[in-house]
Design an enzyme around this catalytic site. Structure first.
Site, short mmCIF file in Angstrom:
data_model
loop_
_atom_site.label_atom_id
_atom_site.label_comp_id
_atom_site.label_asym_id
_atom_site.label_seq_id
_atom_site.Cartn_x
_atom_site.Cartn_y
_atom_site.Cartn_z
N CYS A 12 0.86 -1.13 0.11
CA CYS A 12 0.07 0.11 0.14
C CYS A 12 1.08 1.35 -0.02
CB CYS A 12 -0.74 -0.08 1.21
SG CYS A 12 -0.02 0.04 2.90
N HIS A 41 5.36 -5.24 8.73
CA HIS A 41 5.46 -6.80 9.23
C HIS A 41 5.41 -7.45 8.02
CE1 HIS A 41 3.13 -5.24 13.22
NE2 HIS A 41 4.29 -5.17 13.23
N GLU A 126 0.68 -0.55 15.98
CA GLU A 126 -0.29 0.53 15.82
C GLU A 126 -1.17 0.84 17.05
OE1 GLU A 126 -4.02 1.57 12.77
OE2 GLU A 126 -2.61 0.41 12.16
#
EC number: 1.17.7.4
Length: 311
Positions: A12, A41, A126
């Site tokens: 992304c 990750h 996160e």
């Protein structure tokens, strides 16, 4: 064998930005370059950077004073930022802007005196970073059942936020329960779950039942990759989450005529290509690209590196 190759898949915009930032830091700054947690990750990506001398740390105590430290795409808490300043580190912030958006929302609601329900997975980098923005105001919620056990001081001042890489369906089930219990709950004007996560889940949702088996390229600690495999299984199609072709068991393909191949948002295209080569060589597979949406999102490099990119 027929292979359905899902698109969108793979990197992304936030992952691209973080990887570009680390590559530029390696090229332009004295090493070694330190990264707080994994840059993204993905085992393949982390191993590649480690082979280039990058040092991944889980504690800033392991970073020498004055060294260059890059914050990963998942974001960090204010406490970590302050510690970096205290240790006189050259900090480069490669946090995904969509994660930064959630941090800013948390700060806003906390300053207004709201109790914030953060929908996410305990222990995820996160989530740790977001909760660090306002730990006294944020309550982590992982399931709809947990909503029933929530207690707040003022039910008229509650808000919810979400981890950006969640299953859309799972998040919506929790949000529905929150809205039932707290009809006036506040929420951001735009969803927190990122565009890429939603697009990759949509592709699996549409394509999975056209295949006998799904292969998801991604690491076990990648939340969005895990969700893709889970979504395929929910559609009744067995799925395997793999780092690369070395994880494939040929026995998986007994009585399998069609395979859906996709990749999580932190998995590089090179591992997808290796899997396609394996399927073509082993099973004489034909590959059919299936594109549901096109993506043209990009994020700028961290401001600390932009001047280097123009040299």
């Amino acid at each position: 064998m027929r292979v359905l190759l899902a698109s969108p898949r793979g990197f992304c915009a936030g992952v691209n930005m973080a990887i570009d930032a680390l590559e530029l830091a390696i090229q332009s700054l004295p090493g070694p370059i330190y990264v707080y947690h994994e840059i993204v990750h993905n085992k393949y990506v982390v191993d590649r950077f480690r082979s280039q001398g990058v040092v991944f740390v889980d504690s800033l105590a392991d970073v020498p004073e004055g060294a260059t430290l890059l914050f990963s795409a998942h974001g960090v808490s204010p406490e970590v930022r302050q510690l970096a300043r205290d240790r006189k580190l050259r900090a480069i912030d490669a946090t995904c802007p969509l994660v930064t958006k959630v941090h800013l929302e948390a700060i806003k609601y906390a300053n207004l005196g709201y109790t914030i329900f953060l929908i996410g997975h305990e222990g995820h980098d996160e989530v740790i970073g977001t909760m660090g923005e306002a730990p006294e105001a944020i309550v982590l919620v992982e399931t709809p059942e947990e909503v029933d056990r929530l207690t707040v001081v003022d039910e008229s001042k509650v808000a919810y936020l979400t981890q950006t890489t969640l299953s859309v369906d799972d998040a919506n089930r929790i949000i529905k329960r929150i809205r039932q219990r707290y009809p006036d709950v506040a929420s951001p004007p735009k969803d927190d779950i990122c565009y890429a996560t939603q697009n990759r889940q949509e592709a699996v949702s549409v394509l999975a039942d056209k295949a006998d088996l799904t292969l998801v390229l991604g690491s076990q600690n990648s939340s969005n990759s895990q969700r893709l495999a889970e979504l395929s299984r929910e559609k009744g199609v067995n799925a395997h989450l793999i780092d690369g072709v070395e994880d494939i068991d040929p026995d998986w393909f007994e009585n399998v005529d069609s395979v859906l191949v996709t990749a999580g948002a932190s998995a590089p295209e090179v591992v997808v290509e290796a899997v396609l080569d394996f399927l073509q060589d082993r099973f004489d597979a034909t590959v059919e690209a299936r594109t549901l949406r096109t993506e043209d999102v990009s994020f700028p490099l961290p401001r600390e590196l932009r001047v280097l990119s123009t040299r």
